[in-house]
Design a protein around this motif. Structure first.
Motif, PDB file in Angstrom:
ATOM      1  N   VAL A  53       0.848  -1.192   0.000  1.00 39.08           N
ATOM      2  CA  VAL A  53       0.000   0.000   0.000  1.00 39.08           C
ATOM      3  C   VAL A  53       0.887   1.248   0.000  1.00 39.08           C
ATOM      4  CG1 VAL A  53      -1.801   1.270   1.241  1.00 39.08           C
ATOM      5  CG2 VAL A  53      -1.789  -1.246   1.249  1.00 39.08           C
ATOM      6  N   ASP A  54       0.477   2.260  -0.744  1.00 42.73           N
ATOM      7  CA  ASP A  54       1.249   3.495  -0.837  1.00 42.73           C
ATOM      8  C   ASP A  54       1.520   4.084   0.549  1.00 42.73           C
ATOM      9  OD1 ASP A  54       2.253   5.863  -2.520  1.00 42.73           O
ATOM     10  OD2 ASP A  54       0.783   6.816  -1.205  1.00 42.73           O
ATOM     11  N   THR A  55       2.786   4.434   0.794  1.00 43.70           N
ATOM     12  CA  THR A  55       3.212   4.922   2.108  1.00 43.70           C
ATOM     13  C   THR A  55       2.451   6.176   2.525  1.00 43.70           C
ATOM     14  OG1 THR A  55       5.429   4.022   1.769  1.00 43.70           O
ATOM     15  CG2 THR A  55       5.193   5.718   3.457  1.00 43.70           C
ATOM     16  N   ILE A  56       2.281   7.094   1.598  1.00 46.83           N
ATOM     17  CA  ILE A  56       1.608   8.352   1.922  1.00 46.83           C
ATOM     18  C   ILE A  56       0.146   8.099   2.280  1.00 46.83           C
ATOM     19  CG2 ILE A  56       0.993  10.650   1.069  1.00 46.83           C
ATOM     20  CD1 ILE A  56       3.383  10.466  -0.828  1.00 46.83           C
ATOM     21  N   ASN A  57      -0.501   7.217   1.541  1.00 43.65           N
ATOM     22  CA  ASN A  57      -1.904   6.892   1.844  1.00 43.65           C
ATOM     23  C   ASN A  57      -2.032   6.277   3.236  1.00 43.65           C
ATOM     24  OD1 ASN A  57      -2.810   7.831  -0.613  1.00 43.65           O
ATOM     25  ND2 ASN A  57      -2.728   5.827  -1.608  1.00 43.65           N
ATOM     26  N   LYS A  58      -1.075   5.393   3.580  1.00 47.56           N
ATOM     27  CA  LYS A  58      -1.104   4.789   4.914  1.00 47.56           C
ATOM     28  C   LYS A  58      -0.932   5.849   5.993  1.00 47.56           C
ATOM     29  CE  LYS A  58       2.069   1.621   4.048  1.00 47.56           C
ATOM     30  NZ  LYS A  58       2.992   0.484   4.264  1.00 47.56           N
ATOM     31  N   LEU A  59      -0.046   6.796   5.755  1.00 47.84           N
ATOM     32  CA  LEU A  59       0.195   7.845   6.742  1.00 47.84           C
ATOM     33  C   LEU A  59      -1.041   8.727   6.915  1.00 47.84           C
ATOM     34  CD1 LEU A  59       2.016   9.472   8.639  1.00 47.84           C
ATOM     35  CD2 LEU A  59       2.910  10.684   6.636  1.00 47.84           C
ATOM     36  N   ILE A  60      -1.686   9.070   5.812  1.00 43.01           N
ATOM     37  CA  ILE A  60      -2.881   9.926   5.882  1.00 43.01           C
ATOM     38  C   ILE A  60      -4.006   9.228   6.640  1.00 43.01           C
ATOM     39  CG2 ILE A  60      -4.702  11.004   4.510  1.00 43.01           C
ATOM     40  CD1 ILE A  60      -2.551  11.537   2.352  1.00 43.01           C
ATOM     41  N   VAL A  61      -4.259   7.975   6.307  1.00 42.87           N
ATOM     42  CA  VAL A  61      -5.320   7.219   6.998  1.00 42.87           C
ATOM     43  C   VAL A  61      -4.998   7.059   8.478  1.00 42.87           C
ATOM     44  CG1 VAL A  61      -6.458   4.972   7.165  1.00 42.87           C
ATOM     45  CG2 VAL A  61      -6.039   5.991   4.914  1.00 42.87           C
ATOM     46  N   ALA A  62      -3.721   6.745   8.773  1.00 45.76           N
ATOM     47  CA  ALA A  62      -3.304   6.589  10.173  1.00 45.76           C
ATOM     48  C   ALA A  62      -3.482   7.890  10.942  1.00 45.76           C
ATOM     49  CB  ALA A  62      -1.848   6.138  10.242  1.00 45.76           C
ATOM     50  N   GLY A  63      -3.187   9.025  10.295  1.00 46.35           N
ATOM     51  CA  GLY A  63      -3.357  10.319  10.952  1.00 46.35           C
ATOM     52  C   GLY A  63      -4.805  10.609  11.291  1.00 46.35           C
ATOM     53  N   VAL A  64      -5.693  10.256  10.385  1.00 48.17           N
ATOM     54  CA  VAL A  64      -7.132  10.461  10.631  1.00 48.17           C
ATOM     55  C   VAL A  64      -7.601   9.567  11.781  1.00 48.17           C
ATOM     56  CG1 VAL A  64      -9.441  10.203   9.643  1.00 48.17           C
ATOM     57  CG2 VAL A  64      -7.584  11.166   8.254  1.00 48.17           C
ATOM     58  N   LEU A  65      -7.190   8.306  11.763  1.00 48.85           N
ATOM     59  CA  LEU A  65      -7.578   7.378  12.835  1.00 48.85           C
ATOM     60  C   LEU A  65      -6.988   7.798  14.176  1.00 48.85           C
ATOM     61  CD1 LEU A  65      -7.193   3.940  10.984  1.00 48.85           C
ATOM     62  CD2 LEU A  65      -9.310   5.166  11.530  1.00 48.85           C
ATOM     63  N   LEU A  66      -5.757   8.324  14.142  1.00 50.18           N
ATOM     64  CA  LEU A  66      -5.125   8.794  15.378  1.00 50.18           C
ATOM     65  C   LEU A  66      -5.915   9.959  15.969  1.00 50.18           C
ATOM     66  CD1 LEU A  66      -2.370   8.157  16.964  1.00 50.18           C
ATOM     67  CD2 LEU A  66      -1.589  10.322  15.986  1.00 50.18           C
ATOM     68  N   ALA A  67      -6.372  10.862  15.105  1.00 51.92           N
ATOM     69  CA  ALA A  67      -7.182  11.990  15.573  1.00 51.92           C
ATOM     70  C   ALA A  67      -8.475  11.494  16.211  1.00 51.92           C
ATOM     71  CB  ALA A  67      -7.479  12.937  14.415  1.00 51.92           C
ATOM     72  N   ALA A  68      -9.076  10.456  15.621  1.00 55.82           N
ATOM     73  CA  ALA A  68     -10.298   9.882  16.204  1.00 55.82           C
ATOM     74  C   ALA A  68     -10.012   9.302  17.585  1.00 55.82           C
ATOM     75  CB  ALA A  68     -10.841   8.801  15.272  1.00 55.82           C
ATOM     76  N   ALA A  69      -8.857   8.630  17.731  1.00 50.61           N
ATOM     77  CA  ALA A  69      -8.476   8.081  19.037  1.00 50.61           C
ATOM     78  C   ALA A  69      -8.218   9.201  20.036  1.00 50.61           C
ATOM     79  CB  ALA A  69      -7.225   7.210  18.896  1.00 50.61           C
ATOM     80  N   GLY A  70      -7.603  10.290  19.572  1.00 56.24           N
ATOM     81  CA  GLY A  70      -7.343  11.431  20.457  1.00 56.24           C
ATOM     82  C   GLY A  70      -8.620  12.094  20.926  1.00 56.24           C
ATOM     83  N   ILE A  71      -9.573  12.273  20.006  1.00 58.62           N
ATOM     84  CA  ILE A  71     -10.861  12.867  20.383  1.00 58.62           C
ATOM     85  C   ILE A  71     -11.581  11.958  21.377  1.00 58.62           C
ATOM     86  CG2 ILE A  71     -13.143  13.495  19.508  1.00 58.62           C
ATOM     87  CD1 ILE A  71     -11.722  14.357  16.891  1.00 58.62           C
ATOM     88  N   TYR A  72     -11.510  10.654  21.138  1.00 57.48           N
ATOM     89  CA  TYR A  72     -12.101   9.694  22.077  1.00 57.48           C
ATOM     90  C   TYR A  72     -11.514   9.857  23.472  1.00 57.48           C
ATOM     91  CZ  TYR A  72     -12.702   5.215  24.485  1.00 57.48           C
ATOM     92  OH  TYR A  72     -12.968   4.254  25.421  1.00 57.48           O
TER      93      TYR A  72
END
Length: 405
Positions: A278-297
């Motif tokens: 999987v493209d590295t940049i795409n993985k980083l972007i998705v991980a960043g979004v999921l991390l933000a969701a975990a932070g908001i939680y």
């Protein structure tokens, strides 16, 4: 830079060697922590004075990464690493024979600066395996390295049961020598042939300008650094939150921390094996979004004053996602520059530790009465990460539109 084959070394020996090198600094930071009271008694000082040696290490480790990272582009990286490991071993042994607090500070600074030579690890991985495969190796290395801070205090405690605190640093010296011998056996300087830049002020300025002025490269670095800052916030705040506020025992605390290590290792392995194509940049972007969701939680959990179980779940999600953000951020950053991987690695190390120290300071200085300070700081770090991955996302969309027009 043309990546070169490491067939003469072997894939897994190379990965293990890189992990050994990168783990030395976590061991140096955490292995002697159980011996702080004994050291305070030996030097006739307060434990606060001995704890200051941790801050000294972090400062000079960051300085070492910055300076040695710049030098790495102008000299043989394996030779620089050999020198760093040698000096680290000598400094570790000298700490064991210090007789004053001033000597301890001096050799601790030398030890930390020399450990900064580990900054060449990412550059070496990229040199041998290129942008396509380096992400997988970095994931493996990070999976191994995350274990070091967890087991280091336990090793230090076992050493103290059999001997005095000096032996902790003698063991560190031994680990450095074993790593040095392994490096000279598997990766001697003659096997690392790269195009070197001239060592002068103009070249260093050009290297730093090249990295610091590249907005995409800096977005990669700052995305990874901001995410990792949340881990430092957890390290600083979790003893109070888990044990004092929620009443966990030290044994329960150690097991809960171990769950975080398992989560991060699992995600690193997932990144290296199942998501390697999987493209590295795409993985980083998705991980960043999921991390933000975990932070908001985590922020919601703190706001509602929910129980420890909810905090633990949020922290495990956050730390696990670091397995995707950290490896992909540095991999993408390395691929975005040519000829300045040493400088980039140095800048990455300094910003990562700098942001981590800032997050740690926020939690440490604040008056904590519950999980709010720790959780809110981790949430803020995740939102900063989201900002930088958003920049990367829009940059990618703009380039895609420009390519079609």
């Amino acid at each position: 830079m043309n990546p070169k084959s490491t067939s003469s070394i072997g894939y897994w020996p190379f990965v293990i060697l890189m992990a050994m090198i990168f783990s030395l600094s976590p061991f140096a930071i955490d292995m002697y922590l159980p011996g702080l009271p004994s050291m305070a008694k030996y030097f006739g000082s307060s434990i606060d004075a001995i704890e200051a040696s941790v801050a000294i290490y972090l400062i000079f480790f960051a300085l070492g990464q910055l300076i040695l990272g710049a030098l790495a582009d102008s000299m043989n990286k394996a030779k620089l690493l050999s020198i760093g490991l040698t000096v680290f071993a000598i400094a570790s042994a000298m700490i064991a024979f210090t007789t004053s607090i001033e000597e301890l500070y001096f050799w601790r600074a030398v030890q930390a600066f020399a450990s900064g030579s580990s900054v060449v690890v990412f550059a070496l991985i990229y040199h041998f395996y290129g942008s396509k495969n380096s992400n997988q190796i970095i994931s493996y290395v990070m999976a191994c390295v995350v274990i070091a801070p967890m087991v280091a205090p336990m090793i230090g405690s076992q050493i103290l049961l059999a001997a005095n605190w000096q032996w902790i640093f003698l063991v560190l010296a031994g680990l450095a020598l074993v790593t040095l011998v392994t490096q000279l056996r598997l990766l001697p300087p003659k096997h690392v042939v790269t195009e070197l830049q001239p060592l002068n002020v103009a070249a260093l300025y050009s290297g730093y300008r090249k990295v610091l002025s590249n907005s995409t490269t800096m977005a990669y670095i700052l995305a990874g650094g901001s995410a990792f800052a949340g881990l430092f916030a957890f390290i600083s705040g979790s003893p109070f939150v888990y044990m004092e506020y929620f009443g966990s025992t030290p044994e329960q605390f150690s097991w809960l921390v171990a769950l975080n290590a398992v989560a991060m290792i699992s995600m690193n392995l997932l990144n290296a094996r199942l998501l390697k194509n999987v493209d590295t940049i795409n993985k980083l972007i998705v991980a960043g979004v999921l991390l933000a969701a975990a932070g908001i939680y985590l922020a919601v959990v703190a706001y509602l004053h929910l129980s420890l179980a909810y905090v633990v779940v949020g922290v495990i999600l956050y730390v696990g996602l670091l397995g995707l953000t950290a490896a992909n951020a540095i991999s993408a950053a390395l691929a975005s520059v040519q000829g300045s991987t040493g400088v980039l690695s140095g800048v990455n190390g300094v910003l990562q530790f700098g942001l981590g120290a800032l997050a740690s300071a926020v939690v440490s200085i604040s008056v904590s009465v519950d999980a709010t300070t720790m959780n809110y700081t981790m949430a803020l770090c995740s939102l900063v990460t989201l900002f930088f991955v958003s920049v990367l996302y829009f940059n990618k969309r703009i380039k895609a539109v420009a390519a079609l027009s």
